[in-house]
Design an enzyme around this catalytic site. Structure first.
Site, PDB file in Angstrom:
ATOM      1  N   TYR A  87     -16.847  16.515 -15.158  1.00  0.00           N
ATOM      2  CA  TYR A  87     -17.266  15.118 -15.119  1.00  0.00           C
ATOM      3  C   TYR A  87     -18.272  14.912 -13.985  1.00  0.00           C
ATOM      4  CZ  TYR A  87     -17.029  10.137 -14.183  1.00  0.00           C
ATOM      5  OH  TYR A  87     -17.362   8.833 -13.929  1.00  0.00           O
TER       6      TYR A  87
ATOM      7  N   LYS B 277      -8.290   6.473 -18.880  1.00  0.00           N
ATOM      8  CA  LYS B 277      -8.595   6.975 -20.213  1.00  0.00           C
ATOM      9  C   LYS B 277      -7.343   6.920 -21.113  1.00  0.00           C
ATOM     10  CE  LYS B 277     -12.602   7.470 -18.367  1.00  0.00           C
ATOM     11  NZ  LYS B 277     -12.624   8.076 -17.103  1.00  0.00           N
TER      12      LYS B 277
ATOM     13  N   ARG C  79       0.853  -1.198   0.000  1.00  0.00           N
ATOM     14  CA  ARG C  79       0.000   0.000   0.000  1.00  0.00           C
ATOM     15  C   ARG C  79       0.883   1.240   0.000  1.00  0.00           C
ATOM     16  NH1 ARG C  79      -1.315   1.762   4.621  1.00  0.00           N
ATOM     17  NH2 ARG C  79      -2.052  -0.201   5.476  1.00  0.00           N
TER      18      ARG C  79
ATOM     19  N   ASP D 171      -7.565  18.880 -13.952  1.00  0.00           N
ATOM     20  CA  ASP D 171      -7.888  17.533 -14.442  1.00  0.00           C
ATOM     21  C   ASP D 171      -7.482  17.505 -15.918  1.00  0.00           C
ATOM     22  OD1 ASP D 171      -9.105  15.289 -15.531  1.00  0.00           O
ATOM     23  OD2 ASP D 171     -10.876  15.414 -14.239  1.00  0.00           O
TER      24      ASP D 171
END
Ligand SMILES: Cc1ncc(COP(=O)(O)O)c(C=O)c1O
Length: 379
Positions: A98, A195, A46, A170
């Site tokens: 978004y 994406k 992690r 973004d």
């Protein structure tokens, strides 16, 4: 190193164990220690994982940053940025964004006492109206999803710097091939790496890239403390995707232009949203801050008929009707019923997300085949 070399080599070294050219997939949760604390730089996946670290270094390199952080999704990356804030803090965000980002802001963080203002930022001076001593973050999406508005990052950065506010951009739609927000004054670049960064519709991932060491430390703390990291297999796939980002984006942009121009001349189409058009309201800004205009194109049909829009997306054969974008294959979406359904109709229509709006993620297939597919679907 130039961008096209960075995508392949940036931040990378051959694997120290056997010289593997591609970083191996270190599919492990933990690492042997010879004595408590006696390890080789890795304790628990992690916190750190060599495959994820290789990806994070590549991300930092292609965005001209210093530190990269990879997350289990784009929203997990945004979540980490908002966790920099405290109750009472305020965020100014682009109003066309978004739907999932809007849902995270209003559905989750609002109840922890963080206030969000959704503002049209095409004119950066609009932002000043909302700035007060509690404003800690400006959130910019450009090009915006799905209306393809362009925000002047340099101009917003001037406002942010004047008031000592963190500016996050973004960069999912543009990718660093088209636009490098840190060079334009942003403090944080965010990606839905699901994406274009991944590029093959085979993973879900998020990324943050920063230059400032202290800001990176705070984000690493959140990444480890909240734990929304991505796994080594996905890190490997994203790293492989980055190696062809430049050639994919070049083709996405060429095909995007061809599709936008075709639609613009179609008698049944009312309007096409694509920043490469000279009459796009922010074309000059797009030209100045982007290297090309990418593969995202939105359009509305004449008469703004919901059923007709649904029929078009259902008729498409090469374009797949699906959520998401940025993969090698062309996708079509109907924002009002899909990606932006979480934004109330009244709010969404204010920004142009009307019933007949269709959003295309133009892939890298043959341009003629894509246009023929649109032709048969629109009729
Ligand atoms: C512009 C933009 N930002 C953020 C996200 C969220 O990313 P993810 O789906 O990887 O959580 C998306 C997803 O579509 C997006 O299009």
């Amino acid at each position: 190193m130039k961008f096209n070399t960075k995508t392949i080599h940036g931040g990378q070294q051959h694997d120290p164990a056997y010289g593997a050219v591609m970083p191996p997939i270190y599919q492990t949760s933990t690492y042997a220690q010879s004595t408590p604390g006696g390890h080789k730089g890795y304790e628990y996946s992690r916190t750190h994982n060599p495959t994820r670290n290789a990806l994070e270094n590549a991300l930092a390199s292609i965005e001209n940053g210093k530190h990269g952080l990879a997350f289990g999704s784009g929203l997990a990356a945004i979540d980490a940025v908002i966790k920099l804030l405290e109750p009472g803090d305020e965020v100014i965000s682009t109003n066309d964004l978004y739907g999932g980002s809007y849902r995270l802001f209003t559905g989750i963080f609002k109840k922890f006492g963080i206030k969000f203002h959704f503002v049209g930022m095409e004119n950066a001076s609009n932002i000043e109206t909302y700035v007060n001593e509690n404003t800690k973050l400006i959130w910019v999406e450009t090009p915006t999803n799905p209306m393809m508005n362009i925000i002047d990052i340099k101009a917003v950065s001037a406002v942010a710097k004047k008031h000592n506010i963190i500016l996050a951009v973004d960069n999912t739609f543009a990718t660093p091939y088209l636009q490098q927000p840190l060079d334009l004054g942003a403090d944080i670049v965010m990606h839905s790496a699901t994406k274009y960064i991944g590029g093959h519709s085979d993973l879900v991932m998020g990324a943050l890239i920063v230059r400032d060491d202290a800001l990176a430390e705070r984000l690493y703390y959140i990444q480890n403390a909240s734990g929304a990291v991505c796994g080594p297999q996905d890190s490997f796939l994203a790293l492989r995707g980055i190696k062809t980002l430049h050639i994919r984006m070049q083709r996405h942009s060429e095909n995007g232009r061809a599709v936008a121009e075709y639609l613009d001349n179609h008698p049944k189409i009312e309007k096409v949203y694509w920043p490469g058009f000279e009459n796009h309201p922010n074309h000059d800004v797009a030209k100045a801050q982007m290297n090309d205009f990418g593969g995202m194109v939105s359009f509305v049909t004449k008469g703004n008929n919901y059923d007709e829009a649904i029929k078009i997306v259902e008729n498409l054969k090469i374009f797949t009707l699906a959520e998401s974008l940025g993969g090698v294959e062309s996708l079509a979406g109907h924002p009002a019923s899909m990606t932006h359904a979480s934004i109330p109709k009244e709010e969404r229509e204010k920004t142009g997300v009307v019933d007949s709006l269709i959003r295309l993620s133009v892939g890298i297939e043959d341009e003629g085949d894509l246009i023929a597919d649109l032709e048969q679907a629109i009729g």
